[in-house]
Design a protein around this motif. Structure first.
Motif, PDB file in Angstrom:
ATOM      1  N   THR A   1      -6.773  -2.240  -1.661  1.00 19.74           N
ATOM      2  CA  THR A   1      -5.159  -3.424  -1.330  1.00 19.74           C
ATOM      3  C   THR A   1      -5.008  -2.993  -3.370  1.00 19.74           C
ATOM      4  OG1 THR A   1      -5.817  -4.204   0.541  1.00 19.74           O
ATOM      5  CG2 THR A   1      -4.013  -4.443  -0.662  1.00 19.74           C
TER       6      THR A   1
ATOM      7  N   PRO B   1      -8.410   3.636   0.726  1.00 24.26           N
ATOM      8  CA  PRO B   1      -7.148   2.739   0.349  1.00 24.26           C
ATOM      9  C   PRO B   1      -6.160   3.008   2.206  1.00 24.26           C
ATOM     10  CG  PRO B   1      -7.281   3.687  -1.528  1.00 24.26           C
ATOM     11  CD  PRO B   1      -8.397   4.222  -0.149  1.00 24.26           C
TER      12      PRO B   1
ATOM     13  N   ASP C   1       4.030  -3.251  -1.187  1.00 22.23           N
ATOM     14  CA  ASP C   1       3.687  -2.005  -1.038  1.00 22.23           C
ATOM     15  C   ASP C   1       2.046  -1.741  -0.775  1.00 22.23           C
ATOM     16  OD1 ASP C   1       5.899  -1.331  -2.800  1.00 22.23           O
ATOM     17  OD2 ASP C   1       4.815  -1.761  -4.697  1.00 22.23           O
ATOM     18  N   TRP C   2       1.389  -2.696   0.051  1.00 21.10           N
ATOM     19  CA  TRP C   2       0.206  -1.843   0.405  1.00 21.10           C
ATOM     20  C   TRP C   2       0.148  -3.131   1.123  1.00 21.10           C
ATOM     21  CZ3 TRP C   2      -2.475   1.858  -0.492  1.00 21.10           C
ATOM     22  CH2 TRP C   2      -2.092   2.329  -1.734  1.00 21.10           C
TER      23      TRP C   2
ATOM     24  N   ARG D   1      -4.224   2.089   6.787  1.00 14.51           N
ATOM     25  CA  ARG D   1      -4.182   0.468   6.116  1.00 14.51           C
ATOM     26  C   ARG D   1      -4.586  -0.629   7.569  1.00 14.51           C
ATOM     27  NH1 ARG D   1      -5.297  -0.423   1.792  1.00 14.51           N
ATOM     28  NH2 ARG D   1      -4.144  -2.381   2.296  1.00 14.51           N
TER      29      ARG D   1
END
Length: 920
Positions: A567, A512, A456-457, A515
């Motif tokens: 993360t 967050p 997901d991250w 990315r």
């Protein structure tokens, strides 16, 4: 015509006047005319001194003047005779004169006789009288105070930081003018600097410390470190006690104890010029490279005297010691302290080989200060082989983008366009190649690189691009390939438009999103972004030091909670991945730039200087080189446009004419042809001047200069949208893993007779290897402290990379007994590399089985105690009755009394039996 001695004195007079001294001839002597009076040709018992210096009406020092070119070391002895005998009636500060200068006007040396071991040192100019007066009023000198520093309180400091501070203070006590501290990225260079700065100010009475950085965002980072720094034993933070100024203008706060600034701002201040703040957002070193010519030298600035700072700390000093910037460091009468993670031989040379502390990256990984890394290599067909755009007919058009304005236009391609991998993203950009690399990363990131993540991250990823245009293309490709919006990927360069680079860096560090960050130089060095777990190199780097600095963006450790804040599906940062998409890990690297590299005037300014009459060989050679380089980039149409204004000469023709004019053979031939075989020096010079003037004549025309400027600015990049690309290979680089394993096996071989644990593991069979915790700790310490500084986790990861089928699980962090599993596997005593706990668990279950077979069954509480004992053995390899009272896991269960009651009076024999069964 002035004699050399007269020229020297004229220059010395100028320097003294600029430094605030009042100059007098002997017959106009008035020692109280000003705070500082310099009297020429003053008679002393030992003879006439060139200048006698009076401060507040009392004799304080001498200046011995010599003509330029004279070496001054011997002149100091001549000055010394004036220092020792003074007329009885002369007002003075001490029985002997205190200050001793020798100068040619070009070079000046200074000695303070109040110093513990007076030693001459080179100065840029003379001190102001106010400064010398202040020193005279002090009970002792700075150099004496540096010899009497109190012991360092090491609380809150790492061992490497203690070593750095103590090594620096020892060097300063010996009056060594330059000192270099090597601390690996992430080891706390700035915190170390805060610590020794506090001590130098508080205990050595430092007037002011200069902290030089080469980008403004690094200055912000340094200021924050000082603001948060709490000295050991002090009631207040550093900035609550002392003023720390981050320079944004041209005024140094006289009350500031620490001044933080970019080296380019200080250079502009010394030159008396304004500086655009945007110029501080770019690395000074990276902005200044690759050109020729000569930068205007720094001159004395009365507003910033040479004694403004007692110490200069230059951060990332491997970039600040070159050419232009070196002048700034050598302007001040200050000790130089260099901080770097990657010293080169040139850096060591500049700092006189005085490396006061050495803490390399390998050692920092072994100590757990930093994390190690693995190289993942991605090769694509276009990256390796280049591409070819076929014309497919006369009407075919390709997109062409202007680098400067980014305006897009379409151009007819009348012939096939071929390009190599080296030209990729320089003169040709292939969006398919960028997308192919990014798609490979997207497909492998959660299957090979981080298989334990949820998917997901995306791990925080930093991509290095070749230039701003390349970075722009990459950012859009990242968003497209990952199917995300603008907040997912950001470009962080000095050309960010409305978005603040400082704000973007902070967001990348603590939020967050984004990315992915794409940068050229701005985040390449110094900037602290701990959550980064992936570096992608889409540019090659030739400098070894710069490459190491760029890798340093991924090495930082980070607390688990902080990592999960940005993360959420991450656990512990144990390593980072270096994705090499261009061969950066394979190409040969150069050392840092040579020390005497010269900075250039721009192409535009050089043209104007030639038009105004500049005729030195360096200028003509530099212009010729740039015209030749320009010609190689031009189309036939552009060459024709230049020829229209020059009377038929292309840039290459202009370059050749300039080179002919400075060619010694051609000059000699022209001299012989025009003057004959026996010319006078004046005739020779006339011919040479004529050749140069003739070669430079085209540049007299403003239309020629303007046409060349316009065409040079119009640098375009072709966009190849047609050539497809594909991944040819992608996988971890096994070379580093093989080197690690080889080093580990060699370590065992070299030390199996010295280290107790290795003696036992090497010479005794399984089942008879009676190990102690002290022996295991000795082994792990030796691995981390001795080259090549091996960490258990890194050796384990290397085996996993090469022999994945034989490796199960990962070692427990900071559990020393994991090294036992490693050594046994390396020696071939076990077929599988597994955590020590797994081996102990398996042996424990076998022991329980043997006990049951022998008729000894254990109840639930006994099994609970036995498992607690096994867990303690897993972590410590040995156990004694005393441990039941000291180890919380055993003491909290009731300690030795409860254990004896539950397991019986034969507990001691049982412990010996378990230790042999589970560990030996």
């Amino acid at each position: 015509m002035q004699l050399p001695e007269e020229q020297a004195r004229e220059k010395i007079d100028q320097l003294l006047t600029e430094a605030g001294w009042t100059l007098q001839d002997r017959d106009a002597f008035d020692r109280n005319a000003a705070l500082g009076v310099a009297v020429r040709e003053f008679s002393l018992p030992a003879g006439f001194t060139d200048y006698l210096l009076f401060i507040e009406g009392k004799a304080a020092g001498v200046i011995e003047a010599k003509k330029a070119g004279i070496t001054l070391s011997a002149v100091a002895e001549q000055s010394a005779k004036y220092m020792t005998t003074l007329p009885e009636h002369l007002a003075r500060w001490d029985d002997l004169l205190v200050y001793d200068y020798e100068s040619t006007g070009e070079e000046t040396f200074f000695r303070n006789l109040h110093d513990p071991k007076p030693r001459s040192r080179r100065l840029f100019a003379f001190h102001r009288p106010e400064t010398l007066h202040e020193w005279l009023c002090q009970p002792n000198t700075l150099r004496e105070r540096l010899r009497n520093m109190p012991p360092l309180d090491g609380r809150g400091l790492r061992d490497c930081q203690i070593e750095a501070i103590e090594g620096l203070e020892e060097s300063l006590a010996e009056d060594r003018p330059r000192a270099l501290i090597q601390l690996a990225t992430g080891a706390g260079k700035t915190f170390t600097a805060c610590s020794f700065s506090y001590r130098l100010i508080k205990h050595a009475g430092a007037k002011r410390i200069l902290f030089l950085v080469d980008r403004n965002n690094l200055g912000d980072q340094t200021l924050k470190e000082f603001q948060n720094f709490q000295p050991v034993g002090a009631a207040n933070r550093f900035t609550d006690t002392y003023i720390v100024q981050h320079l944004h203008g041209h005024h140094i706060d006289p009350d500031a104890k620490v001044v933080i600034t970019t080296i380019q701002r200080l250079y502009s201040m010394l030159r008396g010029r304004e500086l655009d703040e945007e110029a501080e957002e770019i690395s000074a070193f990276e902005q200044w490279k690759g050109d020729e010519g000569e930068q205007l030298p720094v001159a004395y600035n009365p507003d910033i005297p040479i004694e403004t700072f007692d110490f200069i700390v230059t951060d990332e000093c491997h970039r600040s010691i070159y050419g232009l910037w070196r002048q700034v460091l050598e302007y001040f009468d200050a000790h130089l302290i260099g901080l770097t993670a990657t010293p080169s031989k040139h850096t060591l040379g500049f700092f006189n080989q005085n490396l006061v502390a050495e803490y390399p990256y390998e050692r920092s990984v072994a100590d757990g200060v930093n994390v190690g890394y693995e190289v993942y290599r991605i090769r694509t067909r276009v990256t390796e082989q280049g591409g070819k755009v076929e014309s497919e007919g006369a009407d075919f058009q390709i997109p062409v983008r202007d680098r400067r304005t980014r305006q897009l236009r379409y151009e007819t391609l009348d012939a096939d366009l071929e390009y190599t991998g080296r030209e990729l993203d320089r003169s040709v950009v292939n969006p398919n190649q960028i997308r192919t690399v990014l798609k490979t990363y997207r497909e492998r990131v959660f299957t090979e690189l981080f298989p334990d993540r949820t998917g997901d991250w995306l791990p925080k990823t930093l991509i290095f691009a070749k230039d701003d245009n390349h970075a722009e293309e990459i950012v859009h490709a990242v968003r497209e390939v990952f199917g995300e919006g603008n907040d997912f990927a950001k470009k962080i360069t000095y050309r960010n438009g409305a978005e603040s680079p400082k704000a973007l860096i902070k967001a990348f560090r603590v939020d967050p999103f984004p990315r992915v960050a794409v940068t050229v130089d701005m985040v390449a060095t110094g900037t602290d972004i701990k959550p980064v777990e992936v570096l992608i190199f889409m540019r090659d780097v030739k400098s070894e030091g710069y490459y190491e600095q760029m890798k340093g963006r991924g090495v930082r450790t980070i607390p688990e909670a902080d990592l999960r804040a940005v993360t959420p599906d991450a656990k512990t940062k144990t390593r980072f991945i270096l994705i090499d998409a261009v061969g950066v890990s394979e190409t040969k690297k150069n050392a840092s730039q040579p020390l005497e590299r010269k900075h250039a005037v721009s192409f535009d300014k050089l043209l104007e200087q030639i038009a105004m009459g500049r005729r030195d060989e360096d200028a003509l050679s530099s212009l010729a080189g740039r015209l030749a380089a320009l010609d190689r980039k031009l189309s036939d149409d552009d060459r024709a446009r230049v020829a229209e204004t020059t009377g038929g000469q292309t840039p290459r023709d202009l370059a050749n004419t300039l080179l002919d004019a400075i060619d010694p053979d051609r000059q000699q031939a022209a001299i012989t042809e025009r003057v004959g075989p026996a010319p006078t020096p004046e005739q020779e010079q006339q011919v040479v001047d004529g050749l140069m003037d003739e070669a430079c004549r085209p540049f007299d025309k403003p239309e020629v200069r303007q046409r060349l400027k316009d065409i040079k600015q119009k640098s375009e990049i072709v966009i190849d949208e047609l050539t497809p690309d594909e991944t040819t290979s992608a996988g971890f680089d096994e070379k580093k893993a093989r080197e690690t394993i080889t080093s580990f096996k060699q370590f065992i071989e070299d030390n199996h007779d010295e280290l107790t644990a290795l003696q036992i593991l090497y010479n005794q069979p399984l089942g008879r290897q009676h190990l102690t915790y002290a022996a295991i700790r000795e082994l792990v310490n030796a691995m981390t402290e001795r080259p090549p500084h091996l960490a258990v986790a890194n050796v384990w990861q290397a085996y996993k990379r090469l022999e994945a089928a034989k490796v199960r699980g990962a070692p427990v962090d900071e559990q020393l007994t994991e090294v036992v599993s490693l050594v046994r596997f390396a020696l071939g005593q076990t077929d599988t590399l597994e955590p020590f706990s797994a081996a102990v668990e398996r042996r424990f279950n076998l022991w329980l089985g043997r006990e049951k077979k022998a008729g000894r069954d254990y109840g639930p509480e006994q099994i609970e105690w036995l498992r607690a004992i096994a867990a303690y053995l897993t972590a410590n390899a040995e156990i004694t009755p005393r441990d039941f009272m000291e180890a919380p896991a055993l003491a909290d269960k009731g300690g030795i009394l409860r254990a004896r009651k539950v397991l019986g009076e034969g507990l001691n024999e049982m412990l010996d039996e378990l230790q042999e069964a589970l560990v030996a």
